[in-house]
Design a protein around this motif. Structure first.
Motif, PDB file in Angstrom:
ATOM      1  N   GLY A  80       0.789  -1.227   0.000  1.00 20.50           N
ATOM      2  CA  GLY A  80       0.000   0.000   0.000  1.00 20.50           C
ATOM      3  C   GLY A  80       0.817   1.270   0.000  1.00 20.50           C
ATOM      4  N   ILE A  81       2.043   1.217   0.493  1.00 20.96           N
ATOM      5  CA  ILE A  81       2.801   2.450   0.667  1.00 20.96           C
ATOM      6  C   ILE A  81       3.104   3.134  -0.664  1.00 20.96           C
ATOM      7  CG2 ILE A  81       5.113   1.393   0.630  1.00 20.96           C
ATOM      8  CD1 ILE A  81       4.006   4.105   3.119  1.00 20.96           C
ATOM      9  N   ARG A  82       3.254   2.354  -1.734  1.00 22.47           N
ATOM     10  CA  ARG A  82       3.592   2.981  -3.021  1.00 22.47           C
ATOM     11  C   ARG A  82       2.400   3.732  -3.626  1.00 22.47           C
ATOM     12  NH1 ARG A  82       2.101  -2.129  -4.442  1.00 22.47           N
ATOM     13  NH2 ARG A  82       0.937  -2.331  -6.406  1.00 22.47           N
ATOM     14  N   ASN A  83       1.192   3.498  -3.093  1.00 21.57           N
ATOM     15  CA  ASN A  83       0.009   4.205  -3.579  1.00 21.57           C
ATOM     16  C   ASN A  83      -0.250   5.505  -2.816  1.00 21.57           C
ATOM     17  OD1 ASN A  83      -0.752   2.138  -5.509  1.00 21.57           O
ATOM     18  ND2 ASN A  83      -1.344   0.890  -3.739  1.00 21.57           N
ATOM     19  N   VAL A  84       0.536   5.762  -1.795  1.00 28.70           N
ATOM     20  CA  VAL A  84       0.389   6.989  -1.012  1.00 28.70           C
ATOM     21  C   VAL A  84       1.177   8.099  -1.704  1.00 28.70           C
ATOM     22  CG1 VAL A  84       0.837   8.089   1.214  1.00 28.70           C
ATOM     23  CG2 VAL A  84       0.144   5.680   1.123  1.00 28.70           C
ATOM     24  N   PRO A  85       0.561   9.224  -2.033  1.00 28.31           N
ATOM     25  CA  PRO A  85       1.300  10.294  -2.712  1.00 28.31           C
ATOM     26  C   PRO A  85       2.499  10.800  -1.919  1.00 28.31           C
ATOM     27  CG  PRO A  85      -1.058  10.637  -2.965  1.00 28.31           C
ATOM     28  CD  PRO A  85      -0.892   9.509  -1.972  1.00 28.31           C
ATOM     29  N   LYS A  86       2.276  11.159  -0.652  1.00 28.77           N
ATOM     30  CA  LYS A  86       3.351  11.700   0.178  1.00 28.77           C
ATOM     31  C   LYS A  86       3.834  10.617   1.148  1.00 28.77           C
ATOM     32  CE  LYS A  86       1.492  16.406  -0.096  1.00 28.77           C
ATOM     33  NZ  LYS A  86       0.934  17.551   0.649  1.00 28.77           N
ATOM     34  N   ILE A  87       4.731   9.773   0.637  1.00 27.97           N
ATOM     35  CA  ILE A  87       5.196   8.631   1.416  1.00 27.97           C
ATOM     36  C   ILE A  87       5.888   9.082   2.695  1.00 27.97           C
ATOM     37  CG2 ILE A  87       6.809   6.679   1.422  1.00 27.97           C
ATOM     38  CD1 ILE A  87       6.169   6.282  -1.535  1.00 27.97           C
ATOM     39  N   GLU A  88       6.671  10.141   2.609  1.00 28.93           N
ATOM     40  CA  GLU A  88       7.387  10.595   3.800  1.00 28.93           C
ATOM     41  C   GLU A  88       6.405  11.043   4.884  1.00 28.93           C
ATOM     42  OE1 GLU A  88       7.094  14.208   1.063  1.00 28.93           O
ATOM     43  OE2 GLU A  88       7.269  12.016   0.911  1.00 28.93           O
ATOM     44  N   ALA A  89       5.264  11.615   4.495  1.00 29.01           N
ATOM     45  CA  ALA A  89       4.253  12.018   5.474  1.00 29.01           C
ATOM     46  C   ALA A  89       3.637  10.797   6.142  1.00 29.01           C
ATOM     47  CB  ALA A  89       3.167  12.857   4.799  1.00 29.01           C
ATOM     48  N   ALA A  90       3.384   9.747   5.360  1.00 25.56           N
ATOM     49  CA  ALA A  90       2.826   8.516   5.926  1.00 25.56           C
ATOM     50  C   ALA A  90       3.796   7.873   6.904  1.00 25.56           C
ATOM     51  CB  ALA A  90       2.477   7.546   4.806  1.00 25.56           C
ATOM     52  N   LEU A  91       5.080   7.888   6.584  1.00 25.75           N
ATOM     53  CA  LEU A  91       6.083   7.301   7.477  1.00 25.75           C
ATOM     54  C   LEU A  91       6.207   8.104   8.770  1.00 25.75           C
ATOM     55  CD1 LEU A  91       8.847   6.393   4.866  1.00 25.75           C
ATOM     56  CD2 LEU A  91       7.293   4.810   6.029  1.00 25.75           C
ATOM     57  N   THR A  92       6.130   9.425   8.649  1.00 25.24           N
ATOM     58  CA  THR A  92       6.172  10.282   9.833  1.00 25.24           C
ATOM     59  C   THR A  92       4.977  10.016  10.736  1.00 25.24           C
ATOM     60  OG1 THR A  92       7.385  12.014   8.671  1.00 25.24           O
ATOM     61  CG2 THR A  92       6.179  12.681  10.640  1.00 25.24           C
ATOM     62  N   GLU A  93       3.814   9.830  10.131  1.00 24.65           N
ATOM     63  CA  GLU A  93       2.607   9.510  10.892  1.00 24.65           C
ATOM     64  C   GLU A  93       2.709   8.131  11.540  1.00 24.65           C
ATOM     65  OE1 GLU A  93      -0.981  11.424  11.164  1.00 24.65           O
ATOM     66  OE2 GLU A  93       0.983  12.168  11.778  1.00 24.65           O
ATOM     67  N   ALA A  94       3.304   7.191  10.837  1.00 22.99           N
ATOM     68  CA  ALA A  94       3.501   5.851  11.410  1.00 22.99           C
ATOM     69  C   ALA A  94       4.335   5.948  12.686  1.00 22.99           C
ATOM     70  CB  ALA A  94       4.180   4.938  10.395  1.00 22.99           C
ATOM     71  N   TYR A  95       5.388   6.723  12.616  1.00 20.47           N
ATOM     72  CA  TYR A  95       6.261   6.896  13.789  1.00 20.47           C
ATOM     73  C   TYR A  95       5.495   7.566  14.932  1.00 20.47           C
ATOM     74  CZ  TYR A  95      10.456   8.014  16.481  1.00 20.47           C
ATOM     75  OH  TYR A  95      11.393   8.091  17.465  1.00 20.47           O
ATOM     76  N   ARG A  96       4.699   8.569  14.602  1.00 22.05           N
ATOM     77  CA  ARG A  96       3.966   9.330  15.627  1.00 22.05           C
ATOM     78  C   ARG A  96       3.005   8.462  16.413  1.00 22.05           C
ATOM     79  NH1 ARG A  96      -0.910  11.472  16.238  1.00 22.05           N
ATOM     80  NH2 ARG A  96      -1.608  11.008  14.106  1.00 22.05           N
ATOM     81  N   VAL A  97       2.243   7.606  15.732  1.00 20.01           N
ATOM     82  CA  VAL A  97       1.180   6.858  16.420  1.00 20.01           C
ATOM     83  C   VAL A  97       1.683   5.599  17.121  1.00 20.01           C
ATOM     84  CG1 VAL A  97      -0.584   7.749  14.852  1.00 20.01           C
ATOM     85  CG2 VAL A  97       0.469   5.516  14.378  1.00 20.01           C
ATOM     86  N   LEU A  98       2.944   5.243  16.904  1.00 20.64           N
ATOM     87  CA  LEU A  98       3.490   4.073  17.589  1.00 20.64           C
ATOM     88  C   LEU A  98       3.945   4.426  19.002  1.00 20.64           C
ATOM     89  CD1 LEU A  98       5.616   2.274  14.836  1.00 20.64           C
ATOM     90  CD2 LEU A  98       3.660   1.317  16.075  1.00 20.64           C
ATOM     91  N   LYS A  99       3.749   3.484  19.897  1.00 22.60           N
ATOM     92  CA  LYS A  99       4.265   3.628  21.250  1.00 22.60           C
ATOM     93  C   LYS A  99       5.784   3.448  21.241  1.00 22.60           C
ATOM     94  CE  LYS A  99       0.101   1.456  23.205  1.00 22.60           C
ATOM     95  NZ  LYS A  99      -0.412   0.278  23.957  1.00 22.60           N
TER      96      LYS A  99
END
Length: 258
Positions: A149-168
């Motif tokens: 799914g990650i390659r379908n996200v326009p702003k991949i770096e934003a998705a990765l930053t959000e992944a880091y944020r929501v993880l404990k």
């Protein structure tokens, strides 16, 4: 193919397969692709990968090794049909709680129906939202998974930053994605199969060849293993590594929030 893989952050933002589109145009086009293929998505995954996607997904869950306790939570992004989430729940002996997030309502509807049939509805929530702007508080999840799914996200770096944020703290990031084949001759065979056979199969089975042309092209444009791993590190993750499957046709990336 003359088209080259993206190597830098932001390179996928205006890439709709081999087409360059304007800023903000990619997401609606991707949404249309998945609205069109939702009902046949899992069948086509079997045909596109000769069933190998099942083994790759099992490998993701095995590497994640979800604990068998009820307070453990996983966020599965772009996982509308529930394929990864259901595997994780079963691997935890029914104790884990999964939140499936997808921007595409058609894919989520398929997932809800599958969850009901498999008696997993109490273990999973379905949320329609954008991976670039997750509607969750900081440090909400023990793990974040995303498969193909990650390659379908326009702003991949934003998705990765959000992944880091929501993880404990101590949370795990796992991303399964098609990648760069590193076996001589297999790369040419795989490329010929992808660009010639898959769109034709999509036309026959799903009644649409165009969406599968996009999916194949998006695979070809996606950063290779070292470049994507660098993007994961840039988002803040540590101990970033990857494992290749089937000669690099797919790669599984792992990172930790430490």
């Amino acid at each position: 193919m003359s088209e080259q893989r993206t190597s830098a952050i932001g390179g996928m933002e205006t890439s709709f397969g081999f087409r360059n589109v304007g800023e903000g145009e990619k997401q609606p086009l991707v949404n249309d692709v998945f609205h069109r293929v939702a009902g046949r998505y899992d069948v086509m995954n079997d045909l596109m990968s000769a069933g190998m996607h099942r083994l790759w997904k099992d490998a993701l869950v095995a590497w994640l090794n979800p604990p068998k306790r009820g307070d453990w939570k996983v966020l599965d992004v772009a996982g509308g049909t529930g394929d990864i989430a259901f595997r994780i729940i079963r691997a935890s002996d029914g104790n884990a709680h999964a939140t499936v997030l997808d921007i595409n309502g058609s894919m989520l509807e398929v997932g809800r129906e599958r969850a009901e049939k498999q008696h997993l509805r109490e273990n999973v929530d379905f949320v329609e939202a954008n991976a670039e702007q997750l509607p969750f508080a900081d440090e909400s999840f023990d793990a974040y998974t995303i498969a193909f799914g990650i390659r379908n996200v326009p702003k991949i770096e934003a998705a990765l930053t959000e992944a880091y944020r929501v993880l404990k703290p101590g949370g795990r990031f796992l991303c399964l994605e098609f990648s760069e084949v590193d076996v001589p001759f297999l790369d040419r065979v795989y490329e010929a199969w992808s660009f010639n056979a898959i769109p034709r199969i999509g036309q026959i089975v799903a009644g649409a060849g165009e969406p599968y042309s996009y999916l194949v092209e998006s695979i070809r444009k996606f950063p290779n293993q070292p470049n994507f791993a660098a993007m994961v590190k840039a988002a803040g993750f540590e101990r970033v590594t990857w494992r290749n499957y089937s000669g690099g046709i797919a790669a599984l990336y792992s990172g930790w929030k430490l």
